[in-house]
Design an enzyme around this catalytic site. Structure first.
Site, mmCIF file in Angstrom:
data_model
loop_
_atom_site.group_PDB
_atom_site.id
_atom_site.type_symbol
_atom_site.label_atom_id
_atom_site.label_comp_id
_atom_site.label_asym_id
_atom_site.label_seq_id
_atom_site.Cartn_x
_atom_site.Cartn_y
_atom_site.Cartn_z
ATOM 1 N N GLU A 113 0.854 -1.180 0.000
ATOM 2 C CA GLU A 113 0.000 0.000 0.000
ATOM 3 C C GLU A 113 0.901 1.245 0.000
ATOM 4 O OE1 GLU A 113 -3.497 -2.237 2.538
ATOM 5 O OE2 GLU A 113 -1.984 -1.121 3.628
ATOM 6 N N ASP A 142 0.194 -0.288 10.544
ATOM 7 C CA ASP A 142 0.632 -1.577 11.065
ATOM 8 C C ASP A 142 1.965 -2.013 10.462
ATOM 9 O OD1 ASP A 142 -0.986 -2.244 13.106
ATOM 10 O OD2 ASP A 142 -2.326 -3.550 11.977
ATOM 11 N N LYS A 283 -6.329 -6.283 11.458
ATOM 12 C CA LYS A 283 -6.982 -4.988 11.364
ATOM 13 C C LYS A 283 -7.880 -4.713 12.577
ATOM 14 C CE LYS A 283 -10.120 -2.609 8.277
ATOM 15 N NZ LYS A 283 -10.945 -2.825 7.082
ATOM 16 N N ASP A 307 -10.579 2.198 4.440
ATOM 17 C CA ASP A 307 -9.315 1.551 4.112
ATOM 18 C C ASP A 307 -8.432 2.554 3.399
ATOM 19 O OD1 ASP A 307 -9.975 -0.823 5.219
ATOM 20 O OD2 ASP A 307 -10.556 -1.805 3.355
ATOM 21 N N ASP A 446 -15.101 -7.456 10.508
ATOM 22 C CA ASP A 446 -16.126 -6.438 10.329
ATOM 23 C C ASP A 446 -17.532 -7.039 10.351
ATOM 24 O OD1 ASP A 446 -15.517 -7.787 7.997
ATOM 25 O OD2 ASP A 446 -14.587 -6.062 7.059
#
Ligand SMILES: *[C@@H]1O[C@H](CO)[C@@H](O)[C@H](O)[C@H]1NC(C)=O
Ligand SMILES: CC(=O)N[C@H]1CO[C@H](CO)[C@@H](O)[C@@H]1O
Length: 732
Positions: A113, A142, A283, A307, A446
């Site tokens: 990312e 993270d 997460k 996100d 989630d």
């Protein structure tokens, strides 16, 4: 609905005529299903036809499953419900009383990312049209990477120009990379201001990219912020480092102003403590750390979680969401508002079905009609209290103000306090991960968190504006797509097999239809077995000349024909309603098959291994960048095989098997007039048609995305075996 002119949102059902037609279809199809089951039960072949008897029982099982599953899917089609907001009323009535909102952005790995992508998301949410002094943005890293920290520091400086620029020019979307890319094409935007801001952005981008390429932050930059001292210890790694909290912009500061003297939102970088000895819960762990850190710093009553690859495409979304929470009559019932997810790199015909469009255009409206959508992990506004485990209380007032502690504390005191909340040991012997915050121990944290919130009595809202709230990046290869679906279906199945099984845990707490809807997702993975039966055993029966369906001139043929055709027509109409082309619908059918053949079976196997305690849950992040060739093929809508994975082997084998069996089936039809095999022949031919890209990848293509030859050989070998062996056995 009460006084219509006061409500902050309105609710609309589906069109009446469509609803009537749909219900007619549903009832008649169900009757057809019952007839099919009756036929199967009353016509079981006798024991002397052993092979046929077993094949029959197998297909009966598959039909029972699909019938049952079809009933579950009706839960999300029965009562579609749409919501519309009145933002002007909100602004008129509450402009000064809007609540504090905390925005959480999560990132996990600076190589998968890229930091420029992450800060584009951050900048897009900092620029929401909302009183900036009430906005706080938190980035959880993270990866614990100083590159990400550096990028965020750069973003905090650029925000001073970007926010006024957005305000002045009513910029949309407020994600700088996308905005400049889109407006570069047309000359209208290119004012002096535009040019200056763009070059500022480009300079920042190249500084960050250079640092990423180098793998470290240049020394002159390091000197400019005390925060870099957190990375001075050389032994620190992404999996082993102390807690880091850096408040890059403290909204309470006098100097926290943009270039035009307006307040800037608070901006915080956080990396929770990581130690190899401590499980960090992926997460969900990061989100819970964010909940605690933010409660110390800004304590917003509403939390938005996105996100890092999902930028805000609409600066009004925040106000839309608040229309639900602040509605005087109903607002206090809602725990979260899930905004539709869309992706900005879907090609015209969406070869991998990654837009999930039918989910956002069909399923979720239906879910909203029976108690509220799932929480899907990004683009979701939460009421902090409900996320923290509070039960719904019908008598409570729509209160959205939380007390803010520490208003007097200085920034570094706050940082130290916050750090203590994200130490590894902090959660030991607490309710975090159980009754408080997001739940641990499941790859789809989630969904299970949303379910338990709904089971505490709260409702949720699905909001799908015509200009999308959030745009993300979808996987662009087949392998990534299949892996992503493996993770989702596996997590969902784990929920079903756990104490949170919607049918048991939800019993008496949420509507039966909502339990069904959750089960529909939870039972994705087991659908693989009946599908495998259709795609593997059915062609073999065709090959052997074993008839499993009534002949065309048999009265029992009717229910089969009716159910199959009406269901397909319905699916087509649904797709057209969601704006699909026929081609796109066909691609979706292919992915439907591929997921069930090559993704879900692994999910089932892994779930059972886990139940037996054989392996631990792992969380694979899907890569967000791909090399040029792959991206080019994606844009040309060429399916990407290219690696010898077991998933592709299964796909190639079924494709070849069906091809071989189809040839034999056609032979039978021509020579023996095997009319009794017509349904099987049609099914087999459909599978072959769907697999055309697979044959292409095996025999015609020369590019890097073709099927590896080892896979091709194996599948051709299997097909030859299939053709030869059964023929000798049955002596035809
Ligand atoms: C995103 O926003 C732009 C305008 O800012 C709009 O033109 C576009 O349609 C939006 N995208 C989606 C998918 O809604
Ligand atoms: C990250 C990524 O692959 N993005 C691509 C999404 O698709 C668009 C167009 O289809 C590309 O331009 C992006 O590069």
């Amino acid at each position: 609905m009460g006084d219509g002119s006061r409500a902050l949102f309105e609710t609309k059902g589906g069109r009446k005529l469509n609803r009537i037609w749909y219900k007619l279809y549903a009832f008649s199809a169900f009757a057809g299903l019952c007839l099919i089951w009756a036929y199967r039960a009353t016509h079981i072949p006798e024991a002397r036809e052993r092979g046929r008897r077993w094949a029959w029982i197998g297909i009966f099982g598959a039909e029972l499953w699909f019938g049952f599953y079809w009933v579950l899917t009706q839960a999300v089609r029965w009562n579609p419900t749409r919501r519309f907001t009145f933002k002007e009323r909100l602004t008129q009535r509450y402009q000064d009383k809007l609540p504090n909102v905390d925005i959480f952005v999560c990132t996990a790995d600076p190589t998968i990312e890229p930091p420029t992508m992450v800060i584009n998301t951050v900048l897009s949410v900092m620029a929401y049209e909302y009183p900036t002094e009430k906005l706080s943005v938190y980035l959880s890293d993270d990866g614990g990477s100083e590159l990400t920290f550096y990028a965020l520091l750069e973003a905090s400086r650029f925000a001073k120009t970007w926010l006024p620029f957005c305000r002045k020019h009513k910029v949309e979307p407020r994600c700088p990379a996308t905005f400049f890319e889109e407006t570069s094409k047309d000359g209208n935007h290119q004012s002096v201001d535009w040019l200056a801001t763009k070059s500022l952005y480009k300079e920042m981008e190249s500084r960050i990219d250079a640092a990423v390429k180098l793998g470290k932050v240049p020394a002159d930059q390091r000197k400019q912020h005390k925060g870099f001292s957190e990375w001075s210890c050389s032994a620190a790694t992404p999996r082993d480092h102390q807690a880091i909290v850096q408040i890059l912009i403290d909204g309470r500061d006098q100097e926290a102003e943009d270039n035009e003297g307006f307040k800037l939102p608070t901006l915080v970088y956080m990396a929770r403590e990581k130690r190899p000895t401590h499980h960090h819960n992926f997460k969900a762990g990061a989100m819970n750390s964010l909940l605690r850190v933010s409660s110390e710093i800004s304590n917003g009553a509403v939390i938005l979680n996105v996100d890092c690859d999902m930028y805000s495409n609409n600066s009004q979304t925040m106000k839309d969401a608040l229309c639900f929470f602040m509605d005087e009559e109903k607002g206090h019932e809602f725990a979260y508002v899930q905004v539709a997810q869309t992706f900005n790199n879907i090609t015209k015909n969406d070869i991998y079905g990654n837009s999930l469009r039918l989910m956002s255009e069909v399923d979720f409206y239906g879910l909203d009609g029976v108690g509220g959508p799932l929480y899907v992990g990004s683009g979701c506004f939460h009421r902090r209290e409900s996320l923290m485990g509070k039960k719904y209380d019908a008598n409570s007032k729509p209160q959205l103000e939380l007390r803010r502690n520490n208003l007097e504390a200085n920034t570094s005191t706050l940082e130290e306090k916050a750090k203590s909340l994200i130490a590894c040991r902090y959660e030991d012997n607490t309710e975090w991960g159980k009754e408080m915050g997001l739940k641990y121990g499941c790859p789809v944290e989630d969904v299970i968190t949303g379910l338990s919130i709904q089971c505490r009595g709260w409702k949720s809202i699905y909001f799908n504006p015509s200009r999308m709230g959030f745009l993300g990046v979808a996987p662009i290869t087949l392998a990534q797509t299949l892996i992503q679906h493996k993770r989702w279906s596996e997590g969902d199945l784990q929920i079903f097999c756990s104490e949170y099984c919607p049918l048991i845990f939800g019993h008496g707490k949420i509507k039966l239809a909502l339990q069904f809807a959750y089960s529909m997702y939870c039972l994705w993975a087991p659908c693989s077995f009946p599908t495998l039966y259709y795609a593997v055993v059915l062609p073999v029966t065709l090959l052997r000349g074993i008839s499993l369906y009534p002949s065309v001139n048999d009265i029992w043929f009717l229910p089969f024909a009716y159910v199959i055709t009406t269901t397909k027509i319905c699916s087509l109409l649904e797709a057209f309603g969601a704006g699909y082309t026929v081609r796109r619908w066909w691609n979706e059918q292919r992915m439907w098959l591929f997921k069930r053949l090559a993704s879900y079976p692994f999910a089932v196997v892994d779930t059972f291994l886990k139940l037996l305690g054989a392996s631990n849950s792992s969380f694979v992040i899907t890569a967000k960048v791909a090399d040029g060739e792959v991206a080019k093929r994606y844009e040309q809508e060429l399916m990407e095989f290219g690696s010898a994975s077991l998933m592709f082997t299964i796909l190639a084998m079924t494709a070849m098997l069906n091809f071989a069996c189809l040839i034999r089936g056609v032979q039978r039809l021509v020579w023996d007039g095997g009319i009794g095999l017509l349904v099987q022949l049609v099914a087999c031919a459909t599978v072959v048609l769907i697999n055309i890209p697979v044959y292409g990848a095996m025999f015609l293509r020369k590019d890097g995305g073709r099927m590896p030859s080892s896979v091709t050989f194996a599948s051709v070998g299997l097909a030859i075996l299939a053709l030869v062996i059964p023929v000798q056995q049955s002596g035809v």
